[in-house]
Motif scaffolding. Structure first.
Motif, PDB file in Angstrom:
ATOM      1  N   GLY A 106       0.833  -1.154  -0.091  1.00 24.85           N
ATOM      2  CA  GLY A 106       0.068  -0.116   0.017  1.00 24.85           C
ATOM      3  C   GLY A 106       0.770   1.235   0.052  1.00 24.85           C
ATOM      4  N   VAL A 107       2.159   1.220  -0.242  1.00 31.00           N
ATOM      5  CA  VAL A 107       2.977   2.474  -0.228  1.00 31.00           C
ATOM      6  C   VAL A 107       2.841   3.030  -1.473  1.00 31.00           C
ATOM      7  N   ARG A 108       2.937   4.561  -1.772  1.00 29.84           N
ATOM      8  CA  ARG A 108       2.892   5.226  -2.762  1.00 29.84           C
ATOM      9  C   ARG A 108       4.323   5.125  -3.295  1.00 29.84           C
ATOM     10  N   VAL A 109       4.513   4.651  -4.666  1.00 29.68           N
ATOM     11  CA  VAL A 109       6.000   4.782  -5.114  1.00 29.68           C
ATOM     12  C   VAL A 109       5.841   5.595  -6.423  1.00 29.68           C
ATOM     13  N   GLU A 110       6.734   6.537  -6.541  1.00 29.22           N
ATOM     14  CA  GLU A 110       7.148   7.142  -7.657  1.00 29.22           C
ATOM     15  C   GLU A 110       8.690   6.980  -8.374  1.00 29.22           C
ATOM     16  N   GLN A 111       8.640   6.300  -9.443  1.00 26.36           N
ATOM     17  CA  GLN A 111       9.780   6.017  -9.890  1.00 26.36           C
ATOM     18  C   GLN A 111      10.281   7.163 -11.000  1.00 26.36           C
ATOM     19  N   PHE A 112      11.411   7.251 -11.073  1.00 25.63           N
ATOM     20  CA  PHE A 112      12.054   8.168 -12.318  1.00 25.63           C
ATOM     21  C   PHE A 112      13.211   7.638 -13.097  1.00 25.63           C
ATOM     22  N   ALA A 113      13.232   7.704 -14.353  1.00 30.49           N
ATOM     23  CA  ALA A 113      14.070   7.240 -15.218  1.00 30.49           C
ATOM     24  C   ALA A 113      15.363   8.015 -15.183  1.00 30.49           C
ATOM     25  N   PRO A 114      16.602   7.268 -15.540  1.00 29.60           N
ATOM     26  CA  PRO A 114      17.848   7.898 -15.777  1.00 29.60           C
ATOM     27  C   PRO A 114      17.618   9.170 -16.430  1.00 29.60           C
ATOM     28  N   ASP A 115      18.577  10.152 -16.412  1.00 28.32           N
ATOM     29  CA  ASP A 115      18.681  11.293 -17.246  1.00 28.32           C
ATOM     30  C   ASP A 115      19.375  11.009 -18.527  1.00 28.32           C
ATOM     31  N   SER A 116      18.656  11.348 -19.780  1.00 31.44           N
ATOM     32  CA  SER A 116      19.258  11.115 -21.011  1.00 31.44           C
ATOM     33  C   SER A 116      19.653  12.593 -21.702  1.00 31.44           C
ATOM     34  N   GLY A 176      21.812  11.139 -26.732  1.00 29.06           N
ATOM     35  CA  GLY A 176      20.683  10.529 -26.007  1.00 29.06           C
ATOM     36  C   GLY A 176      21.146  10.270 -24.506  1.00 29.06           C
ATOM     37  N   THR A 177      22.298  10.683 -24.385  1.00 31.62           N
ATOM     38  CA  THR A 177      22.927  10.629 -22.957  1.00 31.62           C
ATOM     39  C   THR A 177      23.048  11.932 -22.218  1.00 31.62           C
ATOM     40  N   LEU A 178      23.124  11.726 -20.945  1.00 28.58           N
ATOM     41  CA  LEU A 178      23.628  12.939 -20.214  1.00 28.58           C
ATOM     42  C   LEU A 178      24.893  13.696 -20.658  1.00 28.58           C
ATOM     43  N   ALA A 179      25.771  12.637 -20.434  1.00 30.54           N
ATOM     44  CA  ALA A 179      27.214  12.981 -21.124  1.00 30.54           C
ATOM     45  C   ALA A 179      27.313  13.876 -22.280  1.00 30.54           C
ATOM     46  N   HIS A 180      26.555  13.295 -23.307  1.00 33.41           N
ATOM     47  CA  HIS A 180      26.323  13.950 -24.671  1.00 33.41           C
ATOM     48  C   HIS A 180      26.052  15.322 -24.239  1.00 33.41           C
TER      49      HIS A 180
END
Length: 281
Positions: A106-116, A176-180
């Protein structure tokens, strides 16, 4: 099954069961390095309760001192449940079993994708602001981010040199990468883009790197001087012979893992190194 029963028992004995609610959360637990750091920036006073142990790792986190002000967790479901969160922040690659168990309880979970790239940094900050009920604060952070990015880009040299990011096991990255995004913002051309590469963890044999002969080769500080087999390529005699000290750049690892306002500190630092090296050539 035993693990699930244990968590259910803890809930019953503790006399609490998370209640699904989208009101402003006031006991937030982050179990991912990147959400740790953004939450410390976006959350209001007293809103964020716990961050993961990685937030204390100086090789991974740029906010070690700030993280010391919070309860530290190790991203285990049993541990998180005992913290009585009304919201858990996680990454899309956080353990499936952990996320699944938390949701079943019952825990609310919010997931975030890696930065691109920079766009995803903006999107994550604004989304986190919405999730935390801190929309105005998030908008201010994004506005400051854009203002500083513009200032950095104005300092880009007119003549752009090519830089390759080169990591253990001969991995590199492309569009498409953060490093780019960071490399381009500092004023370089990115070898990965020049070669049509997309995404991270792309293999580039040392022979390919030398044949394309970028002006500079960049590595992360965490991997410099390492003795592991994966890092041996970074000290290969051919690499050292072809790309001497004047063509090698080492950047602080922690600033390149997660995206946030601190990302621009790394971009500005890379740009200073770039301009300094060009003056000496």
């Amino acid at each position: 099954m035993v693990r699930t029963l244990l968590c259910l028992a803890l809930l019953v004995l503790g006399g609490f069961l998370p209640v699904a609610s989208h009101a402003r959360p006031m006991r937030v637990v982050s179990i991912n390095l990147c959400t740790d750091q953004l939450a410390m920036l976006v959350a209001g006073p007293g809103q964020l309760f716990s961050v993961s142990s990685l937030a204390l790792d100086k090789n991974s986190s740029v906010m070690v001192e700030q993280a010391k002000n919070y309860h530290i967790n190790h991203a285990k479901a049993e541990e998180v449940i005992r913290l009585k969160p009304d919201l858990v922040l996680a990454g899309t690659y956080t353990s499936y079993n952990t996320i699944s168990l938390l949701k079943r309880l019952g825990v609310r979970v919010e997931q975030f994708a890696p930065d691109s790239g920079f766009d995803t940094i903006r999107e994550k900050i604004l989304r986190l602001g919405l999730v935390l009920g801190q929309e105005d604060r998030a908008k201010q952070i994004v506005h400051a981010f854009d203002m500083r990015l513009s200032e950095i880009e104005e300092l880009q040299p007119k003549e752009r040199k090519v830089l390759a990011d080169y990591e253990p096991n001969s991995f590199t990255g492309g569009v498409g990468t953060l490093a780019h995004s960071m490399i381009k913002a500092a004023g370089f051309l990115h070898l990965g883009e020049e070669l049509g590469l997309v995404g991270s963890t792309v293999k580039m044999p040392l022979e390919t790197l030398i044949r394309n002969n970028p002006d500079y080769v960049m590595t992360w500080s965490q991997w410099s001087g390492g003795q592991a087999r994966a890092t041996q390529v970074l000290g290969h005699p051919a690499l050292d012979a072809w790309f001497g000290p004047e063509r090698r750049i080492t950047v602080d690892t922690a600033h390149w893992i997660c995206g946030g306002p601190f990302t621009l500190d790394a971009v500005a630092a890379l740009q200073r190194i770039y301009l300094d090296k060009e003056k000496r050539r």
